[in-house]
Scaffold this active site. Structure first.
Site, short mmCIF file in Angstrom:
data_model
loop_
_atom_site.label_atom_id
_atom_site.label_comp_id
_atom_site.label_asym_id
_atom_site.label_seq_id
_atom_site.Cartn_x
_atom_site.Cartn_y
_atom_site.Cartn_z
N HIS A 81 50.77 47.75 33.58
CA HIS A 81 49.70 48.75 33.52
C HIS A 81 50.18 50.07 32.93
CE1 HIS A 81 47.81 46.03 36.70
NE2 HIS A 81 47.04 45.97 35.63
N ASP A 109 41.37 43.45 38.12
CA ASP A 109 42.12 43.82 39.33
C ASP A 109 42.08 45.33 39.57
OD1 ASP A 109 44.27 43.04 36.94
OD2 ASP A 109 44.60 45.00 37.83
N GLU A 127 34.28 44.02 32.61
CA GLU A 127 34.91 42.85 33.21
C GLU A 127 33.85 41.77 33.40
OE1 GLU A 127 37.88 41.46 34.57
OE2 GLU A 127 36.43 39.87 35.01
N ASP A 130 30.39 40.39 29.42
CA ASP A 130 31.37 39.85 28.47
C ASP A 130 31.82 40.99 27.54
OD1 ASP A 130 31.60 36.67 26.80
OD2 ASP A 130 32.78 38.50 26.46
N GLY A 131 33.12 41.12 27.41
CA GLY A 131 33.66 42.22 26.60
C GLY A 131 33.19 42.19 25.17
N ASP A 153 42.70 44.00 28.42
CA ASP A 153 43.48 43.53 29.57
C ASP A 153 42.88 42.21 30.04
OD1 ASP A 153 43.91 44.75 33.00
OD2 ASP A 153 44.99 43.21 31.84
N SER A 154 43.02 41.20 29.18
CA SER A 154 42.30 39.94 29.42
C SER A 154 43.21 38.86 29.98
CB SER A 154 41.73 39.43 28.08
OG SER A 154 42.80 39.01 27.26
N THR A 155 42.61 37.78 30.36
CA THR A 155 43.36 36.57 30.66
C THR A 155 43.90 36.02 29.34
OG1 THR A 155 41.16 35.56 30.62
CG2 THR A 155 42.17 35.83 32.78
N ASP A 156 44.55 34.87 29.40
CA ASP A 156 45.06 34.23 28.18
C ASP A 156 43.90 33.67 27.36
OD1 ASP A 156 47.50 33.75 30.38
OD2 ASP A 156 48.12 34.28 28.35
N1 SAM Z 1 47.36 41.24 33.65
C1 SAM Z 1 46.68 40.01 33.37
C2 SAM Z 1 47.33 39.27 32.27
O1 SAM Z 1 48.16 39.84 31.57
O2 SAM Z 1 47.02 38.09 32.12
C3 SAM Z 1 45.22 40.27 33.15
C4 SAM Z 1 44.58 40.78 34.38
S1 SAM Z 1 42.87 40.84 34.53
C5 SAM Z 1 42.74 39.99 36.03
C6 SAM Z 1 42.21 39.71 33.33
C7 SAM Z 1 40.71 39.77 33.42
O3 SAM Z 1 40.09 39.43 32.18
C8 SAM Z 1 40.09 38.80 34.45
O4 SAM Z 1 39.58 39.52 35.53
C9 SAM Z 1 39.02 38.04 33.67
O5 SAM Z 1 37.86 37.79 34.43
C10 SAM Z 1 38.76 39.01 32.53
N2 SAM Z 1 38.12 38.41 31.35
C11 SAM Z 1 38.37 37.22 30.77
N3 SAM Z 1 37.55 37.02 29.71
C12 SAM Z 1 36.76 38.13 29.61
C13 SAM Z 1 35.72 38.53 28.72
N4 SAM Z 1 35.33 37.73 27.71
N5 SAM Z 1 35.15 39.75 28.90
C14 SAM Z 1 35.55 40.57 29.92
N6 SAM Z 1 36.52 40.24 30.82
C15 SAM Z 1 37.12 39.04 30.65
#
Ligand code: SAM
Length: 301
Positions: free
Chosen positions: A80, A104, A124, A156-157, A174-177
């Site tokens: 972060h 988070d 988010e 959705d972002g 700051d997304s998932t994979d």
């Molecule tokens: N630090 C983590 C990492 O490096 O993998 C990421 C943390 S954060 C929990 C990732 C967030 O991205 C999740 O809460 C997920 O729901 C969100 N996310 C995934 N796809 C998304 C989208 N299309 N738009 C907005 N948020 C999204």
């Protein structure tokens, strides 16, 4: 098949050791990690993903989505701090930040430490992640959601950046994979909308995976951003919960001066930030853009 293997591993280990384990599934049966779960704080399934929050003796409270470790109390500061202070201090005059993902709450908390910031929007997709972390990992958001400068949008972002007519100084992805809902956030289309949502000297930074084991993601996103931004590179930091060594952060901007921000200016501007750092320093900022050969070689396109 791997699902069954992972479930069986966790079950058998539980039977033998009388303890609960989290088996990470990011790399299938090729590679992974298991973390003892001394206590499960939350377990659920939203319309987007499986969510679990558990306690581990090394990492503290851990959030995993679809069996992929996302963040933990004891190492989140690295990720972060590097994804907020690096672009914000390099830019030097950030008023508005957009965070895509970040459920988070750690990214929002960290960005709001900058007194110069007038508005921080977090988009988010999964409200269940926000609520579960608020309740079970309160040290991540801390009081970010009560900050009058913050706006949290559940959506959705890509829809947000496509439709907004607002301009931001920094966008933090700051997304998932790039699996499931996160996939769209690694595409050319998404970056084109981000370009439109940035001021002319704006900077976008991204969670860009672990180059050792996610090289395709590194190369493809580099190519996808190259079409829209003059300065397109990566910086790195070790995030201990992400197996594979250095994690890469994407950096893209038309503000070609930002990368050359001086050490003196960074040291001076640190005083505009509330609280203390646990990872970021101006020296680390500058050196994080020096990539080891194995990463440079992956980008020799
Ligand atoms: N630090 C983590 C990492 O490096 O993998 C990421 C943390 S954060 C929990 C990732 C967030 O991205 C999740 O809460 C997920 O729901 C969100 N996310 C995934 N796809 C998304 C989208 N299309 N738009 C907005 N948020 C999204």
């Amino acid at each position: 098949m791997f699902e069954e293997f992972a479930e069986a591993t966790a079950e058998k280990t539980k039977e033998l050791l009388k303890e609960n384990f989290f088996v990470e599934k990011l790399y299938g049966s090729n590679w992974g990690q298991i973390l003892k779960m001394t206590k499960v704080l939350y377990e659920g399934k939203s319309k987007f993903q499986k969510i679990i929050i558990f306690e581990n003796p090394i990492f503290g409270k851990v959030l995993a989505l679809d069996d992929v470790l996302q963040t933990s109390e004891n190492d989140e500061f690295i990720y972060h701090e590097m994804l907020t202070h690096t672009p914000i201090l390099a830019h030097g005059n950030v008023k508005k930040v957009l965070i895509i993902g970040g459920g988070d709450g750690g990214m929002l908390r960290e960005a709001l430490r900058h007194k110069s910031i007038e508005r921080a929007v977090m988009v988010e997709i999964d409200g269940d992640v926000v609520e579960a972390c608020k309740k079970h990992m309160p040290n991540l958001p801390k009081n970010a959601y009560e900050d009058p400068r913050a706006e949290v949008i559940i959506g959705d972002g890509i829809d947000y950046v496509k439709n907004t007519d607002e301009k931001f100084d920094v966008i933090i992805v700051d997304s998932t994979d790039p699996i499931g809902p996160g996939m769209i956030l690694f595409t050319k289309e998404f970056y084109s909308y981000c370009k439109n949502a940035l001021n002319n000297d704006g900077i976008i930074v991204t969670q860009n995976g672990v180059p050792f084991s996610q090289a395709d993601e590194l190369v493809q996103t580099y190519k996808n951003r190259k079409c829209y931004f003059k300065d397109n590179r990566f910086y790195i930091a070790p995030v201990f919960g992400y197996v594979g060594g250095f994690m890469a952060f994407g950096w893209a901007t038309d503000n070609e001066k930002a990368i050359d921000v001086s050490l003196e200016k960074l040291k001076n501007d640190l005083s505009n930030i509330e609280g203390v750092m646990r990872y970021y320093t101006p020296e680390v900022h500058k050196s994080s853009f020096c990539l080891p050969m194995y990463i440079q070689n992956k980008l020799k396109l």
